[in-house]
Each structure stands twice: as structure tokens, then as C-alpha cells.
Scaffold this active site. Structure first.
Site, short mmCIF file in Angstrom:
data_model
loop_
_atom_site.label_atom_id
_atom_site.label_comp_id
_atom_site.label_asym_id
_atom_site.label_seq_id
_atom_site.Cartn_x
_atom_site.Cartn_y
_atom_site.Cartn_z
N THR A 243 -0.36 10.08 38.54
CA THR A 243 0.97 10.31 37.97
C THR A 243 0.90 10.91 36.58
O THR A 243 -0.07 10.66 35.83
CB THR A 243 1.72 8.97 37.89
N TYR B 90 2.28 0.49 34.88
CA TYR B 90 2.17 1.42 36.01
C TYR B 90 1.19 2.55 35.68
O TYR B 90 0.22 2.79 36.42
CB TYR B 90 3.56 1.99 36.36
#
Ligand code: UDP
Length: 333
Positions: free
Chosen positions: A116, A140
Site C-alpha cells: 500500500t 496498517y
């Protein structure tokens, strides 16, 4: 090739299974259906299993003998990761460890994983190349960066070959309507904006209008999910041909930035309906601008986004939002 896809019943996973099948590869989906949907796993065999269950995963790898594994089975909500970091560390880091050990035990050598843009944290410069400092600002992003480090460690130690694909803003839906986004709760901008148009979402807000951008709203790089899917196929095909022990992180974006206000305008244009909205507070941890320099993926994978025009993204998401298939999936959830 035969490819095992963990998380193949999820949003990007299901589109990748379709792209693999269309490219002539055999697919096996391995998914615990915690956030995915059985109805989205439409290509190849389906195995109901958890990546943390190493025994089941190894049994699946031994039975199917895939040439490679594509790993999507991870939690991906920034806010939730801040509120419950252990959940993210357990699944995203522990789950990756379980996968790597299972691959090592069963002799599967090639892996492509979803990473990501959140690994970059709050970058100062855009567009972002892969050598920008990785400095995540939430659990995350941290778990995804640690996953990349684990891959590098296993490549050095055991000759594993890997590619981590750092997505910018995945959006849109399969142009044929076979699959699309079904998150609960839905946190992403484009589906939320479309849900506000239909009245499914009552309180749609632009989260911050005082950013240092031309219209004061955040700028993001939206990339069509079918384009992302194709990049996974290319990445796996490349690993299959490459010598072992290779590792690479690549940005996947369109290279174009659109502000939240521009998305709101485009949603009104595509749907031909007003989008009721208010201006809300900034969301903590949102960088003002995130845009990819995707030239490495283009050069190395020969990957060119084909459906990432903003109107195409929004109209495919709009078709999916109103499709009976999405309604049926969500009514059974
Ligand atoms: N956003 C917004 N309203 C919403 C959801 C998102 O204004 O209801 C903004 C968010 O603050 C960010 C952009 O839209 O600037 C994209 O957010 P999204 O959650 O889709 O993706 P992210 O960039 O966080 O991965």
C-alpha cells in the site's frame, strides 16, 4: 500456471482471479470469508481456510501444488488499525509469516503480495517513486511494510521470489459486473459518494477543505481495480520466468491526482444526480496529496493502466452499486 490466491473472495482478490483466469491460468482461492464473500470467488476452486491455520494452508498447497501464491488476505482499514493494532499485527504480520513458512515447507517459491501507499506515511513530495522513504504513520501501514521486510528476509534465506504491489487508491468495479466492492462498513470515497447519491448513505462529508491544495481538499491517485488485477498477473508471470531470490516493491497508480471535490463533481456528472454533502473535519493521518510515479511498474511489468480514466472508474462503480448481484451479496452478509 496454477496460482493460489489468499483473499480471493475480496475486492481486489476477486478481480485478480478473473484476470488470472482470462490470462489462461488456473486459480485456487483460499479465503476464510471474514471480510470476503463466497459469491465473489467465481473462478477456479474454492478452499475455505484461514491463513493463520498453517496446517490447513500446507495441506492446501500440497494438494494443489501451485506455481505461485498471490496474497490479499489482510485487514486494510486505517482507523480500525489504530483502534485495534493487535488485530492487524496478528493477521497481517502473523498471517504472512504463516504463509511464508507454509511456502517454505511445501516448496512454493513465488509470491506477489498487496502492499500500500500507506507505507510512505505523510510524504513531502509527489509523485512518489519507490525509493521515497517508507515511514508509515499507522499500524496498517506498519504491518504492510513489515510484510515487505519479511519477504526480503525469506528471499535472502531461502531464495523466495517476491513482488509487493503498493496500491494507491483502488476504485471501480469489473466492467462486466461480475465483481465489485462490498465493504462493511464502507470507508472509501467513491462508493460512499455513490451511496450518498442513492440515499443509502445519509451523512456524506468531504473530510477537510483546508488542505494546501488548489481547492482545499485532499488529492489522491485513483486506479481501476481491473488495472490493479492485471498488474498482479504480470508480476506473477514475471516471477515465474525470473531466477529465484528476486524481490521488488512497485507503486501501482495512474499517475493522475484528483481532489475530493473533483470526485464529488465527477460523481454528479456520471450519475446525473445531485450528491448531498457537507464539509466535515479532517480525518487524522490523511496526507494532503498522494500520487504515484508508476514508471517502474510500467517499465518492469510492461503494465499500462487501461481503465483508470476517472469517468470509467466512477461509472463502473455506479453500475456495480446498483447491481442485483451486489444487493444479493450484501443481503446474505
Ligand atoms: N474522504 C472523504 N469523505 C469520505 C471518505 C473519504 O472526504 O466519506 C476523503 C478522505 O479523507 C481522503 C480521500 O477521500 O482524502 C480518499 O479516502 P479513501 O478512504 O477513499 O482512501 P485513502 O486515501 O484513505 O486510502
Amino acid at each position: 500456471m496454477k496460482i493460489l490466491v489468499t483473499g480471493g473472495a475480496g475486492y481486489i482478490g476477486s478481480h485478480t482471479c478473473k484476470a488470472l483466469a482470462e490470462a489462461g491460468h488456473e486459480v485456487v482461492v483460499y479465503d476464510n470469508l471474514s471480510t470476503g464473500f463466497r459469491a465473489l470467488a467465481q473462478w477456479g476452486d474454492f478452499v475455505h481456510g484461514d491463513i493463520l491455520d498453517g496446517e490447513a494452508l500446507r495441506a492446501c498447497l500440497r494438494r494443489h501444488k501451485p506455481e505461485g501464491l498471490i496474497h490479499f488476505a489482510a485487514f486494510s482499514q486505517v482507523g480500525e488499525s489504530v483502534a485495534d493494532p493487535g488485530k492487524y499485527i496478528h493477521n497481517n504480520v502473523g498471517g504472512t509469516l504463516s504463509i511464508l513458512e507454509s511456502m517454505r515447507d511445501t516448496g512454493v517459491r513465488n509470491i506477489v503480495v498487496s502492499s500500500t501507499a500507506a507505507v510512505y506515511g505523510m510524504p513531502d513530495i509527489c509523485p512518489l517513486t519507490e525509493d521515497a522513504p517508507a515511514s508509515p504513520i499507522n499500524p496498517y501501514g506498519e504491518t504492510k511494510l513489515f510484510m515487505e521486510w519479511m519477504l526480503a528476509d525469506y528471499a535472502r534465506a531461502f531464495g523466495l521470489s517476491w513482488t509487493a504491489l503498493r496500491y494507491f487508491n483502488a476504485a471501480g468495479a469489473d466492467p462486466d459486473g461480475d465483481c465489485g466492492e462490498c465493504h462493511d462498513p464502507e470507508t472509501h470515497l467513491i462508493p460512499r459518494a455513490l451511496m450518498a447519491v442513492t440515499g443509502e448513505l445519509k451523512d456524506f462529508r468531504i473530510l477537510g477543505k483546508d488542505y494546501p491544495t488548489p481547492d482545499g481538499t485532499c488529492i489522491r491517485d485513483y486506479i481501476h481495480v481491473s488495472d490493479l488485477a492485471l498488474a498482479h498477473v504480470r508480476a506473477m508471470e514475471r516471477l515465474h520466468e525470473a531466477p529465484s531470490g528476486q524481490g521488488l516493491s512497485l507503486n501501482l497508480g495512474s499517475g493522475a491526482g484528483f481532489s475530493v471535490q473533483e470526485i464529488v463533481n465527477a460523481v454528479e456528472k456520471v450519475t446525473q444526480r445531485p450528491l448531498p454533502h457537507t464539509i466535515g473535519e479532517r480525518r487524522p493521518g490523511d496526507p494532503p496529496v498522494l500520487v504515484a510515479d508508476g514508471s517502474a511498474a510500467r517499465n518492469i511489468l510492461g503494465w499500462v493502466p487501461r481503465t483508470s480514466d476517472l469517468d470509467v472508474i466512477i461509472s463502473s462503480a455506479w453500475n456495480w452499486l446498483r447491481s442485483p448481484k451486489r444487493a444479493a451479496i450484501l443481503s446474505r452478509a
